[in-house]
Design a protein around this motif. Structure first.
Motif, PDB file in Angstrom:
ATOM      1  N   THR A   1       0.789  -1.169  -0.086  1.00  0.00           N
ATOM      2  CA  THR A   1       0.120   0.005  -0.119  1.00  0.00           C
ATOM      3  C   THR A   1       0.708   1.334   0.190  1.00  0.00           C
ATOM      4  N   MET A   2       2.144   1.006   0.172  1.00  0.00           N
ATOM      5  CA  MET A   2       2.961   2.289   0.275  1.00  0.00           C
ATOM      6  C   MET A   2       3.595   2.735  -0.915  1.00  0.00           C
ATOM      7  N   THR A   3       3.575   1.752  -1.900  1.00  0.00           N
ATOM      8  CA  THR A   3       4.294   2.030  -3.235  1.00  0.00           C
ATOM      9  C   THR A   3       4.014   3.281  -3.930  1.00  0.00           C
ATOM     10  N   THR A   4       2.688   3.395  -4.188  1.00  0.00           N
ATOM     11  CA  THR A   4       2.094   4.766  -4.839  1.00  0.00           C
ATOM     12  C   THR A   4       2.365   5.918  -3.948  1.00  0.00           C
ATOM     13  N   THR A   5       2.308   5.799  -2.898  1.00  0.00           N
ATOM     14  CA  THR A   5       2.408   6.763  -1.560  1.00  0.00           C
ATOM     15  C   THR A   5       3.955   7.378  -1.841  1.00  0.00           C
ATOM     16  N   ILE A   6       5.053   6.482  -1.938  1.00  0.00           N
ATOM     17  CA  ILE A   6       6.225   6.737  -2.106  1.00  0.00           C
ATOM     18  C   ILE A   6       6.404   7.658  -3.363  1.00  0.00           C
ATOM     19  N   HIS A   7       5.893   7.033  -4.323  1.00  0.00           N
ATOM     20  CA  HIS A   7       6.163   7.617  -5.808  1.00  0.00           C
ATOM     21  C   HIS A   7       5.436   9.038  -5.783  1.00  0.00           C
ATOM     22  N   GLU A   8       4.374   9.069  -5.087  1.00  0.00           N
ATOM     23  CA  GLU A   8       3.597  10.571  -5.150  1.00  0.00           C
ATOM     24  C   GLU A   8       4.658  11.404  -4.262  1.00  0.00           C
ATOM     25  N   ARG A   9       5.105  11.106  -3.365  1.00  0.00           N
ATOM     26  CA  ARG A   9       6.186  11.973  -2.478  1.00  0.00           C
ATOM     27  C   ARG A   9       7.289  12.304  -3.277  1.00  0.00           C
ATOM     28  N   LEU A  10       7.949  11.440  -4.075  1.00  0.00           N
ATOM     29  CA  LEU A  10       8.851  11.734  -4.846  1.00  0.00           C
ATOM     30  C   LEU A  10       8.853  12.485  -5.961  1.00  0.00           C
ATOM     31  N   GLN A  11       7.551  12.404  -6.515  1.00  0.00           N
ATOM     32  CA  GLN A  11       7.139  13.269  -7.727  1.00  0.00           C
ATOM     33  C   GLN A  11       6.850  14.704  -7.116  1.00  0.00           C
ATOM     34  N   GLN A  12       6.406  15.108  -5.874  1.00  0.00           N
ATOM     35  CA  GLN A  12       6.388  16.190  -5.067  1.00  0.00           C
ATOM     36  C   GLN A  12       7.924  16.798  -5.115  1.00  0.00           C
TER      37      GLN A  12
ATOM     38  N   SER B   1       9.728  -8.249  -2.888  1.00  0.00           N
ATOM     39  CA  SER B   1       8.432  -8.562  -3.293  1.00  0.00           C
ATOM     40  C   SER B   1       7.194  -8.237  -2.486  1.00  0.00           C
ATOM     41  N   GLY B   2       7.420  -7.495  -1.191  1.00  0.00           N
ATOM     42  CA  GLY B   2       6.431  -7.116  -0.513  1.00  0.00           C
ATOM     43  C   GLY B   2       5.773  -5.811  -0.975  1.00  0.00           C
ATOM     44  N   TYR B   3       6.218  -4.952  -2.074  1.00  0.00           N
ATOM     45  CA  TYR B   3       5.957  -3.920  -2.377  1.00  0.00           C
ATOM     46  C   TYR B   3       4.873  -3.801  -3.381  1.00  0.00           C
ATOM     47  N   PRO B   4       5.370  -4.662  -4.627  1.00  0.00           N
ATOM     48  CA  PRO B   4       4.593  -4.383  -5.858  1.00  0.00           C
ATOM     49  C   PRO B   4       3.391  -5.667  -5.998  1.00  0.00           C
ATOM     50  N   SER B   5       2.641  -5.196  -7.189  1.00  0.00           N
ATOM     51  CA  SER B   5       1.706  -6.162  -7.510  1.00  0.00           C
ATOM     52  C   SER B   5       1.717  -5.784  -8.898  1.00  0.00           C
TER      53      SER B   5
END
Length: 558
Positions: free
Chosen positions: A329-340, A352-356
């Motif tokens: 559930t944190m993968t997208t959150t991390i990407h959004e913060r890096l984008q900011q 393997s715990g991060y992606p789907s």
């Protein structure tokens, strides 16, 4: 002063970066007129240096007064008397109240971008580690008793006269005066069960007095009272017997149900901490998780002792959650913060715990990021047994909406459904393909395909884009090239080790998610400054645990 030897970190940082945290960046929290105070920019740097040396507040305040290097970094006169240690606690509270926990990391990263030491693109890697909360672990029995005790302490401080009239103070003082410790509790299971009911009965009686119309309204708003209410709701049931007598008993998981772990309080003193576990390592802890992301563009150098101009690996993001939050559930959150921050990578290395597979596709489409990560293996019965025909043995024709089995037979139905797997936050689209019973019944390889005697074989496949991405990813993961490439992810373990050994990141200093996140962010900034100092002092990037023999081997190979 430092001729012939390396200058310490505070001096190097001041010389290279000047005033790193300006007061103007904290105006929203410290801009109001009031009593004279210390510079928030300086307090931010003090907190970072505190993490660099893993000091307590009192030790950090002493260092400001005693260490020349700290005075130099802070721009203080030699005769400056510093500040009282309590100022640091007030500073953290003000920063958290205005949501500025990540301001120091943002300022450092922006400065490194301006200096050319950091840029968008390239490679980054992320991993998480556990953080143990700053409260002791409590059993359900201890939690119940300690919650009553915490509420009584708060009420005795706010309304002692009212409490003296509401409860039997001498009797309750014997039971709740000392903290509730397991070694003080009875060992008999029968006696412990009776004590648990006593804690529950006392708790409900205390709440009834607090919520009585004649009680001061302020009492019901005390945080400790609200915690007691939630603890009782989560752990106890009140029932009425045949004769009208009310009975309090503990909740039983199989009979009454218990709240999920993400909702269940574990301590009356830290309401954000949760019990978490790692299935791979079998570790159980009460607290939080911290996710660290860092750049990893360093080349595989063969001359390990040679000086290099390559910048160090920089921590670009810190995310803190309670211990129950799944990594995926944190993968997208991390990407959004890096984008900011304008620091999205081209390739992101994850375990393997991060992606789907959905995240692999959406990350590429939305952020332009390639996730380098192993996908979970096919878990069908045939794939697990490594025998028979799993989904990969069938040819899927999305244009004509049909599937062909290994025997050349075609499917008879094709339908789109919405599926939700256990623990998933939302449903996903899927396609169910079915073969007719009359087709599968006489098939000579039926036992290798399906064991269902009532119907024919059924397949569940994802939409075309996802299906093709799954096949491509699983095929690529089997290659030696991909495995060698994925080895880069392992370097994040060294960063976590450094954060643990230098800043003590696995042990929360403070109570609450916001304060723990602030600690983690300042720890990350401290690690970055340590690495930048090594870079400016001419120490090249190096592999961890590289022995002298390995260094000699690299030198001879070059």
């Amino acid at each position: 002063m430092y001729a012939g030897r390396e200058a310490p970190l505070p001096v190097v940082i001041r010389d290279q970066l000047g005033e790193l945290f300006a007061d103007e960046q904290f105006t929203v929290a410290f801009g109001a007129r009031g009593r004279p105070g210390w510079s928030p920019g300086r307090l931010a740097l003090v907190t970072v240096l505190q993490m660099v040396e893993n000091l307590t507040d009192r030790q950090a305040a002493d260092a400001v007064r005693d260490k020349l290097s700290w005075k130099y970094a802070l721009g203080l006169a030699l005769a400056d008397t510093g500040f009282d240690a309590s100022i640091l606690s007030e500073f953290r509270a003000r920063v958290i109240a205005h949501g500025l926990q990540e301001r120091v990391l943002d300022l450092l990263l922006a400065r490194l971008v301006d200096e050319g030491l950091l840029a968008a693109g390239g490679k980054q890697r992320t991993d998480a580690t556990h953080v143990v909360s700053a409260v002791r672990d409590l059993s359900r029995l201890e939690l119940a008793g300690e919650s009553v005790r915490a509420a009584l302490e708060a009420l005795a401080a706010v309304a002692p006269d009212w409490l003296a009239q509401a409860v039997d103070v001498p009797g309750w003082s014997r039971r709740y005066g000392p903290r509730v410790d397991d070694w003080r509790l009875p060992k008999s299971q029968t006696a412990r069960a009776e004590l648990a009911c006593t804690y529950g009965t006392d708790g409900f009686a205390l709440l009834s007095a607090v919520y009585d119309p004649g009680a001061p309204p302020l009492l019901a708003q005390l945080p400790a009272v609200e915690v007691l209410r939630v603890v009782l709701l989560q752990n106890y049931v009140r029932e009425t017997e045949e004769h009208g007598r009310e009975v309090v008993r503990r909740r039983e998981a199989k009979v009454d149900g218990l709240p999920p772990g993400r909702r269940r309080l574990t301590s009356p003193y830290d309401t954000d901490a949760r019990w978490g576990t790692t299935h791979s390592a079998g570790k159980l802890w009460n607290g939080y998780k911290v996710h660290l992301s860092e750049t990893c563009d360093d080349p595989d150098a063969t001359h390990m002792d040679a000086a290099t101009d390559e910048p160090p690996n920089i921590i670009t993001n810190v995310a803190t959650t309670d211990a129950t939050v799944a990594d995926t559930t944190m993968t997208t959150t991390i990407h959004e913060r890096l984008q900011q921050r304008g620091l999205l990578p081209d390739e992101h290395y994850l375990d393997s715990g991060y992606p789907s597979i959905d995240l692999v596709v959406t990350s590429a489409a939305r952020y332009g990021i390639t996730l380098v990560t192993p996908l979970l293996a096919n878990n069908s019965a045939q794939a697990r047994a490594a025998a028979g025909f799993d989904n990969t043995a069938f040819t899927i024709d999305f244009d004509n909406q049909r599937a062909t089995c290994p025997q050349g037979q075609t499917s008879t139905s094709w339908g789109t459904v919405s599926q939700r797997s256990r623990g998933a936050a939302k449903a996903t689209d899927a396609i169910v393909v079915a073969f007719a019973r009359r087709t599968c019944q006489p098939c000579p390889v039926r036992q290798q395909c399906t064991t269902d005697r009532q119907t024919g074989r059924k397949l569940s496949v994802r939409p075309r884009e996802i299906h093709e991405a799954i096949r491509h990813a699983r095929t690529e993961q089997q290659t030696t090239t991909w495995r060698a490439k994925y080895g880069r992810r392992a370097g994040i373990e060294g960063t976590i080790s450094q954060a643990v050994n230098v800043t003590g990141i696995r042990q929360a200093r403070y109570r609450g998610l916001d304060k723990t996140h602030l600690q983690n962010v300042y720890s990350a900034v401290a690690i970055n400054l340590i690495r930048l100092t090594a870079h400016w002092n001419g120490h090249p990037l190096d592999r961890t645990r590289t022995g002298h023999l390995t260094r000699l081997n690299h030198a001879l190979a070059a």
